[in-house]
Design an enzyme around this catalytic site. Structure first.
Site, mmCIF file in Angstrom:
data_model
loop_
_atom_site.group_PDB
_atom_site.id
_atom_site.type_symbol
_atom_site.label_atom_id
_atom_site.label_comp_id
_atom_site.label_asym_id
_atom_site.label_seq_id
_atom_site.Cartn_x
_atom_site.Cartn_y
_atom_site.Cartn_z
ATOM 1 N N ASN A 97 -5.234 7.284 -5.982
ATOM 2 C CA ASN A 97 -5.734 8.675 -5.896
ATOM 3 C C ASN A 97 -4.964 10.314 -6.411
ATOM 4 O O ASN A 97 -4.987 11.047 -5.298
ATOM 5 C CB ASN A 97 -5.961 8.706 -4.034
ATOM 6 C CG ASN A 97 -5.100 9.101 -3.612
ATOM 7 O OD1 ASN A 97 -4.218 8.040 -3.737
ATOM 8 N ND2 ASN A 97 -4.940 9.293 -2.242
ATOM 9 N N HIS B 198 1.398 5.253 -1.153
ATOM 10 C CA HIS B 198 1.148 6.334 -2.278
ATOM 11 C C HIS B 198 2.445 7.083 -3.016
ATOM 12 O O HIS B 198 3.017 7.546 -2.361
ATOM 13 C CB HIS B 198 0.371 7.314 -1.484
ATOM 14 C CG HIS B 198 -0.540 7.305 -1.043
ATOM 15 N ND1 HIS B 198 -1.495 7.146 -1.952
ATOM 16 C CD2 HIS B 198 -0.650 6.781 -0.436
ATOM 17 C CE1 HIS B 198 -2.772 6.215 -0.915
ATOM 18 N NE2 HIS B 198 -2.869 6.393 0.422
ATOM 19 N N LEU B 199 2.287 7.573 -4.409
ATOM 20 C CA LEU B 199 3.854 7.580 -5.151
ATOM 21 C C LEU B 199 3.789 8.935 -5.744
ATOM 22 O O LEU B 199 4.324 9.805 -6.240
ATOM 23 C CB LEU B 199 4.492 6.831 -6.211
ATOM 24 C CG LEU B 199 4.807 5.345 -5.761
ATOM 25 C CD1 LEU B 199 5.308 4.404 -7.081
ATOM 26 C CD2 LEU B 199 6.124 6.178 -5.044
ATOM 27 N N ARG B 200 1.939 10.084 -5.410
ATOM 28 C CA ARG B 200 1.955 10.659 -6.348
ATOM 29 C C ARG B 200 2.344 11.247 -7.550
ATOM 30 O O ARG B 200 2.500 10.078 -8.106
ATOM 31 C CB ARG B 200 2.580 11.899 -5.655
ATOM 32 C CG ARG B 200 2.452 12.329 -4.275
ATOM 33 C CD ARG B 200 1.128 11.727 -3.433
ATOM 34 N NE ARG B 200 0.501 12.169 -2.083
ATOM 35 C CZ ARG B 200 -0.415 11.212 -1.372
ATOM 36 N NH1 ARG B 200 -1.468 10.943 -1.710
ATOM 37 N NH2 ARG B 200 -0.450 11.535 -0.521
ATOM 38 N N ALA C 80 -4.507 15.046 5.551
ATOM 39 C CA ALA C 80 -4.101 13.210 5.914
ATOM 40 C C ALA C 80 -2.715 12.885 5.156
ATOM 41 O O ALA C 80 -2.922 13.037 4.405
ATOM 42 C CB ALA C 80 -5.035 12.257 6.192
ATOM 43 N N HIS D 31 0.611 -0.920 0.250
ATOM 44 C CA HIS D 31 0.300 0.584 -0.657
ATOM 45 C C HIS D 31 1.681 1.152 0.008
ATOM 46 O O HIS D 31 1.455 1.189 1.115
ATOM 47 C CB HIS D 31 -0.964 0.344 1.157
ATOM 48 C CG HIS D 31 -1.557 1.769 1.184
ATOM 49 N ND1 HIS D 31 -3.532 1.087 1.317
ATOM 50 C CD2 HIS D 31 -1.386 1.771 1.225
ATOM 51 C CE1 HIS D 31 -4.139 2.067 1.359
ATOM 52 N NE2 HIS D 31 -2.601 3.311 1.136
ATOM 53 N N LYS E 174 -9.064 -0.328 -5.991
ATOM 54 C CA LYS E 174 -8.743 0.892 -5.012
ATOM 55 C C LYS E 174 -10.916 0.916 -4.344
ATOM 56 O O LYS E 174 -11.291 1.744 -5.342
ATOM 57 C CB LYS E 174 -8.062 1.486 -4.930
ATOM 58 C CG LYS E 174 -8.219 2.482 -3.562
ATOM 59 C CD LYS E 174 -7.834 0.986 -1.959
ATOM 60 C CE LYS E 174 -7.899 2.411 -0.874
ATOM 61 N NZ LYS E 174 -7.007 2.699 -0.244
ATOM 62 N N HIS F 16 -4.002 -0.834 5.970
ATOM 63 C CA HIS F 16 -3.807 -0.046 7.244
ATOM 64 C C HIS F 16 -5.324 0.339 7.474
ATOM 65 O O HIS F 16 -5.304 0.684 8.985
ATOM 66 C CB HIS F 16 -4.226 1.603 6.706
ATOM 67 C CG HIS F 16 -4.665 2.067 5.738
ATOM 68 N ND1 HIS F 16 -5.843 1.868 5.627
ATOM 69 C CD2 HIS F 16 -4.624 2.369 4.626
ATOM 70 C CE1 HIS F 16 -6.556 2.678 5.195
ATOM 71 N NE2 HIS F 16 -6.043 3.123 3.952
ATOM 72 N N HIS G 246 -10.785 0.953 1.700
ATOM 73 C CA HIS G 246 -9.731 2.082 2.689
ATOM 74 C C HIS G 246 -11.658 1.563 3.350
ATOM 75 O O HIS G 246 -12.641 2.034 3.310
ATOM 76 C CB HIS G 246 -10.275 3.636 2.290
ATOM 77 C CG HIS G 246 -10.386 4.622 3.747
ATOM 78 N ND1 HIS G 246 -8.400 4.982 3.277
ATOM 79 C CD2 HIS G 246 -11.021 5.361 4.093
ATOM 80 C CE1 HIS G 246 -8.410 5.952 4.509
ATOM 81 N NE2 HIS G 246 -10.045 6.009 4.932
ATOM 82 N N LEU H 246 -5.408 9.232 7.603
ATOM 83 C CA LEU H 246 -6.474 8.594 8.097
ATOM 84 C C LEU H 246 -6.238 7.266 7.430
ATOM 85 O O LEU H 246 -5.413 6.711 6.313
ATOM 86 C CB LEU H 246 -7.842 9.265 7.226
ATOM 87 C CG LEU H 246 -7.972 10.255 7.453
ATOM 88 C CD1 LEU H 246 -8.467 11.219 6.762
ATOM 89 C CD2 LEU H 246 -9.055 10.442 9.079
ATOM 90 N N HIS I 78 2.906 14.696 1.532
ATOM 91 C CA HIS I 78 2.485 15.824 0.897
ATOM 92 C C HIS I 78 3.363 17.430 1.476
ATOM 93 O O HIS I 78 4.421 16.694 2.031
ATOM 94 C CB HIS I 78 1.409 16.336 2.545
ATOM 95 C CG HIS I 78 0.388 15.303 1.906
ATOM 96 N ND1 HIS I 78 -0.501 15.377 1.052
ATOM 97 C CD2 HIS I 78 -0.502 14.504 2.404
ATOM 98 C CE1 HIS I 78 -1.939 14.289 0.860
ATOM 99 N NE2 HIS I 78 -1.474 13.831 2.213
ATOM 100 N N ASP J 38 1.628 2.749 2.996
ATOM 101 C CA ASP J 38 0.699 4.070 3.088
ATOM 102 C C ASP J 38 1.564 5.326 3.478
ATOM 103 O O ASP J 38 0.925 6.079 3.732
ATOM 104 C CB ASP J 38 -0.712 3.466 3.957
ATOM 105 C CG ASP J 38 -1.736 5.052 4.147
ATOM 106 O OD1 ASP J 38 -1.115 4.796 2.791
ATOM 107 O OD2 ASP J 38 -2.202 5.230 4.551
HETATM 108 O O1 DOR Z 1 -4.086 9.487 5.682
HETATM 109 C C1 DOR Z 1 -3.816 9.222 4.859
HETATM 110 N N1 DOR Z 1 -3.082 9.495 3.739
HETATM 111 N N2 DOR Z 1 -5.202 8.551 3.983
HETATM 112 C C2 DOR Z 1 -5.683 8.515 3.030
HETATM 113 O O2 DOR Z 1 -6.420 7.673 3.067
HETATM 114 C C3 DOR Z 1 -4.850 8.781 1.793
HETATM 115 C C4 DOR Z 1 -3.857 9.033 2.379
HETATM 116 C C5 DOR Z 1 -3.192 10.472 0.847
HETATM 117 O O3 DOR Z 1 -3.242 10.366 0.066
HETATM 118 O O4 DOR Z 1 -2.792 11.581 1.164
HETATM 119 ZN ZN ZN Z 2 -3.423 4.564 1.781
#
Ligand code: DOR
Ligand code: ZN
Length: 348
Positions: A46, A20-22, A268, A18, A104, A179, A141, A224, A256, A252
């Site tokens: 996302n 997130h690479l953006r 989050a 799990h 997802k 998560h 999620h 989250l 940011h 996860d």
């Molecule tokens: O804390 C989180 N950040 N929870 C998520 O479900 C998404 C993630 C994000 O994409 O920043």
């Molecule tokens: Zn996530």
């Protein structure tokens, strides 16, 4: 068996189930941290706009591969962001063609970039039935979004109202509760058969909700699902360290820019990639379970996904080092989890 005070540890290379690479400069900045430790990762869809088509996922995969440091061995496993309008045909085609490893489910408005998520599971029933039939995992999620439900209860309520009924309805559907943060999640998943699993992040093994408010508001510990009280953290540690194949590693890691975190309405996400495997190793050592780290990090995930475990190995040494205070991403800065703090294990 490992000696009581192991100084080193070798395991099959782990995967991150799990992540997130953006995209763009952020992708280029964070990907090397993941590729140095993990052989594969499940890439969250996302983005803005979300990855909802086979073409978008294939293009995103190409951008990830292009951003890899030279010589890195890393395979991104792509996912489809489900919406009320997801076409079961398109989804099944993506799976068949090896583009979509999984799909997802973001309940609409549950978290970052989830506005296009699913408003009611009933709307995607044909999608879920199709996934069950073709063996495509559903990554969840697991939080309800009703504003009336306390934010600390949203996972437990989701399990009771949404996840348990879904599993009863479609017991053959492979589901990953992503998560997991509660003892309710641990109890539910452990009691299910082999079609249900959960990922556990490094940060939820380390912090409870007190940490978010220690001496003031700590935006870099906000994610989250939010960290819960101590009893839940302890349940997660027992589950991860148990070796139970229902539980595997998913960071996860969610970067940011610091300006988006240190804000009147901070978003989050906790960026753990700079020290993820090292933190898991420290937790497993504290639990007296270093001999089970490989199951959690490198074996249980591939088994659930029906993929072979990695052949390459990675070595860890018990040597303390400091997590960087911040990481540059283009013009922006990202503050990692445990920034400036000591971690006791290092990748050799
Ligand atoms: O804390 C989180 N950040 N929870 C998520 O479900 C998404 C993630 C994000 O994409 O920043
Ligand atoms: Zn996530």
């Amino acid at each position: 068996m490992l000696a009581a005070m192991s100084q080193s540890l070798a395991l099959r290379r782990p995967d991150d189930w799990h992540l997130h690479l953006r995209d763009g400069a952020m992708l280029a900045a964070v990907l090397p941290f993941t590729a140095r430790q993990f052989a594969r990762a499940i890439i969250m869809p996302n983005l803005v706009p979300p990855v909802t088509t086979v073409a978008a996922a294939a293009a995103y995969r190409r951008r990830i591969l292009a951003a890899l440091p030279r010589g890195a061995e890393f395979t991104p496993l792509m996912t489809c962001y489900l919406t009320d309008a997801t076409d079961p045909e398109e989804l099944a085609r993506g799976h068949r063609e090896g583009v979509f490893t999984a799909a997802k489910l973001y309940p609409a408005h549950a978290t970052t970039n989830s506005a296009h998520g699913v408003t009611d599971l009933a709307r995607i029933e044909p999608v879920l039935e199709r996934m069950a039939r073709i063996g495509m995992p559903l990554l969840v999620h697991g939080e309800v979004t009703e504003p009336g439900v306390d934010v600390f209860d949203r996972e437990a309520v989701f399990i009771e109202r949404v996840l348990a009924p879904l599993h009863r309805r479609l017991p053959e559907l492979k589901i990953v509760l992503e998560h997991a943060t509660t003892e309710e999640a641990v109890a539910f998943v452990s009691a299910c058969g082999p079609t249900v699993a959960a990922t556990i992040t490094a940060h939820h093994l380390v912090i409870n909700r007190n940490a978010i408010f220690a001496g003031g508001l700590r935006p870099h510990l906000y994610c989250l699902p939010i960290a819960k009280r101590e009893t839940h953290r302890l349940a997660l540690r027992r589950a991860a360290a148990s070796g139970d194949p229902h539980f595997f590693l998913g960071t996860d890691s969610a970067p940011h820019p610091v300006t988006a975190k240190e804000s009147a309405c901070g978003c989050a996400g906790i960026f753990t990639a700079p020290a993820a495997l090292e933190i898991y190793a420290q937790v497993f050592e504290e639990e007296g379970a270093l001999d089970r780290l490989e199951a959690f990090a490198s074996l249980n995930g591939p088994r659930f996904y029906g993929l072979p475990p990695n052949e390459a190995r990675i070595a860890l040494r018990r040597r303390s080092w400091r997590v960087p205070e911040r990481v540059a991403a283009g013009e922006a800065w990202i503050v990692p989890f445990l920034a400036g703090e000591e971690v006791l294990w290092a990748i050799a």
